[in-house]
Write a protein that holds these residues in place. Sequence first.
Motif, PDB file in Angstrom:
ATOM      1  N   ASP A 335       0.833  -1.197   0.000  1.00 54.15           N
ATOM      2  CA  ASP A 335       0.000   0.000   0.000  1.00 54.15           C
ATOM      3  C   ASP A 335       0.872   1.252   0.000  1.00 54.15           C
ATOM      4  O   ASP A 335       0.596   2.221  -0.707  1.00 54.15           O
ATOM      5  N   ARG A 339       1.065   4.142  -2.909  1.00 51.72           N
ATOM      6  CA  ARG A 339       0.890   5.571  -2.672  1.00 51.72           C
ATOM      7  C   ARG A 339       2.109   6.359  -3.146  1.00 51.72           C
ATOM      8  O   ARG A 339       1.999   7.442  -3.693  1.00 51.72           O
ATOM      9  N   SER A 343       1.703   9.234  -6.065  1.00 51.93           N
ATOM     10  CA  SER A 343       1.864  10.636  -5.701  1.00 51.93           C
ATOM     11  C   SER A 343       2.392  11.412  -6.903  1.00 51.93           C
ATOM     12  O   SER A 343       3.196  10.920  -7.678  1.00 51.93           O
ATOM     13  N   GLU A 396       3.201  12.692   2.789  1.00 48.03           N
ATOM     14  CA  GLU A 396       3.281  12.025   1.490  1.00 48.03           C
ATOM     15  C   GLU A 396       3.384  13.032   0.345  1.00 48.03           C
ATOM     16  O   GLU A 396       4.134  12.851  -0.594  1.00 48.03           O
ATOM     17  N   ARG A 510      -8.800  10.887  -2.115  1.00 47.02           N
ATOM     18  CA  ARG A 510      -7.713  11.793  -1.766  1.00 47.02           C
ATOM     19  C   ARG A 510      -8.301  13.141  -1.347  1.00 47.02           C
ATOM     20  O   ARG A 510      -9.455  13.440  -1.638  1.00 47.02           O
ATOM     21  N   ARG A 516      -8.195   6.973  -5.445  1.00 55.27           N
ATOM     22  CA  ARG A 516      -7.469   5.830  -5.974  1.00 55.27           C
ATOM     23  C   ARG A 516      -8.199   4.570  -5.557  1.00 55.27           C
ATOM     24  O   ARG A 516      -9.010   4.592  -4.619  1.00 55.27           O
TER      25      ARG A 516
END
Length: 519
Positions: A335, A339, A343, A396, A510, A516
Motif C-alpha cells: 500500500d 501511494r 503521488s 506524502e 484523496r 485511488r
Amino acid sequence: MLKIYNTLSGQKEVFKPLKPKRVRMYACGVTVYDYSHLGHARSALVFDVIRNYLQFSGYAVKYVRNFTDVDDKIIKRASEEGKTSAEIAEKYLLAYQEDMKRLGVAPADVEPKATEHIPDIIRLIKTLIKKGHAYRLNGDIYYEVKTYPAYGRLSKRKTEDLLAGARVEVDERKRDPMDFALWKSSKAGEPAWDSPWGRGRPGWHIECSAMSMKLLGKTFDLHGGGMDLIFPHHENEIAQSCAATGKEFARYWVHNGFVQINQEKMSKSLGNFFTIREIFEKWNRKWRTNDERKRDRLTAEALRYFLLTTHYRSPLDFSDVGLQEAKSALDGFYDLFKRLRESSVETTTSDVDVRVKQVIEELKNGFCQAMDDDFNTPAAIAALHRLRGEINRLPESGLSRQVRERTVKAFRKHGTVFGLFQIRVKDWEFNVPTGWMGQGMQTSFPSQPKEWRPTSGVTITEPPLPLIDEEKEIQRKVDERNEARRRKDFKRADEIRAELASFGITIEDRPDGTSRWKR
RNA sequence: GGCGCCGUACCCAAGUGGCUAAGGGAGCAGUCUGCAAAACUGCGAUGCGGCGGUUCGAACCCGCCCGGCGCCUCCA
C-alpha cells in the motif's frame, strides 16, 4: 560481522570463509520419492535466504544442493506404482524443481544427482576400505564407526549412548550395530551399478560426501539441512569424509527447525503434512487474477513472509491464520509502494530529503545487524517495518519523485534477500475474501493422527469473486462517483462504491477530490 | 534410558545480564473524511510457565518443578 550458529560447536561463531569473500556451501536437498511438503519448502527457503544474504554482503557464493535419486524409498515407491526407480526419481525431481520455482527459490549453482556420481562414490568407498575404515560383507560394504574416534561430535552423542537406545534391527553380521552401509548389493529389479564388490547401489550417506567434496573441495565452508539430518546423516558424512581425506570437512554446520502442525513435527510418517502444491492450490484461489503465474507469486510472497517471521532454528507452527497475517502485513508495504508511486508531487523540502536518507540508512543498519546475527530474519523484517512507519509518517505530498523512487528501491533491494517486494505494485491484490478457508482443506488437524486425510478432499465451496479486469471500466466508475461527490450526490456516490466493493475493489478518496482504488 | 529444544501480551514473534521488553496481526479510542478507506496518534505484558538461588542488577545465569516437543529408526 556475520555470526552463524554452528551445530558443531553449539554456539554462534564469527563466520570466516576459507577464502576471503568466497563461500562454498552445500545443502542437503530431498530424496525424490514423493511431492515435497512445507518442511522441505522451509529448508530450501532458509538456505536460499542464506545464499542471498551472503551475496548481499559481498561474497561470491557457490551453492550446491543435491538430489538423492537412488534410495530404498524410491525403490519401494517404484514397485508400488509399477514403474522404474528412475521414472519415480525423475518425476519427483521435476516436481521439486517446479515447486521451488513457484516459491521463488532460485536453483542452486549445481544440483547434482547421486546416480550421476557413482564412480566418485565408488572411488571414495575404495579409499575408505584401503584406509581401514570400511569392510566388506559379501556384496555390502560397511563403514566401521569405531575406527573414527570423533564419531558423535556433531550430534553430541557418545557411541555408548547410541547403543543403549538402539531399537534398530541389527544385522548380526556387522562388526558393530552402529556400522552403516556405504554400498548395498542390489536384488533383482533394483537399480544397480557395477562395482569392485559386485552389482549394487550406494548407501544413503555416501553420496553427499562424494558430491560435496567433488564439487566444493575436501574442505568447504558451510553445510546445512534440516535438524533431523544431524543424526545420523551428517554425523556419518563427517565420519566418511574426514576418515577418507584426513582433513576437515565442512566448517560451519547450519540446521533449520521443523515445520509443525499443532505443535507436532510435520512429517510423512505422521501423515500431518501439506505439500507445497497443496498450499499453492488452496491459496491461489484467493486471488482474482486469472494469470496463474501472478497467483503463484502472490502466494509465494505471503508464504515466504510467513516462514521468515520465525527464526530458522526455531520450530514453526503452520496455520492459515499465520499465512493470513503475513498477507496483511505485506499489504501494508504494498500500500505504501502504491501511494508512493501514485503521488504526483515533484518538489520537496530539503529537510524531508535528509530525513529519508537517514531512515533508509537506519533500515540498512538494522537489517544487516539482524541478519549478521545468525540470520535473524524476524528482526530484519522488523527493520523493514520501521522504515515503513517512518515513511508513512512523512507528509506524502511533500516527497519528490526522486525521493519516492529511492525509498521504493531501498525496500526492494533489501526485500530481494527474502524474495519479498518483487511483485509489481499494480499486480498486488489487497482485498481478498476471508473466512471461507475452513470450507475446504482443513486448517488444522485433529490430534489423532490416524484419522488424518490431508491430501484428499480439497473442496472449495465459495467461488472467487467475479472479475473486473477492465481497468478503464473501473476508472470510469470511479470518475462517475467523483462527479457525483462534486454534486454532493452522496447517495449515488455510495452506490457506486458499494457496487465496486462487490467486485472486491476498494476506493480511497484523496483530499483533492480524486480517488485511488485497489483490488 | 541417553542427548537436546521450547514455554514472552488476544494471536504470531524478536530479545538471552543493565536505557521506557523490538516488530507484525487482531481489537478499542482519537485525528482526517460528506460517510468511508488508507495513513497517523494513543491504549494494551510493573512483567517474560511456576518456585527458589546467584548478582548492585535477570525474561536472559544456576537448581528444582509444571507443561509441550524433537533426535536416538526413513525423515527438511
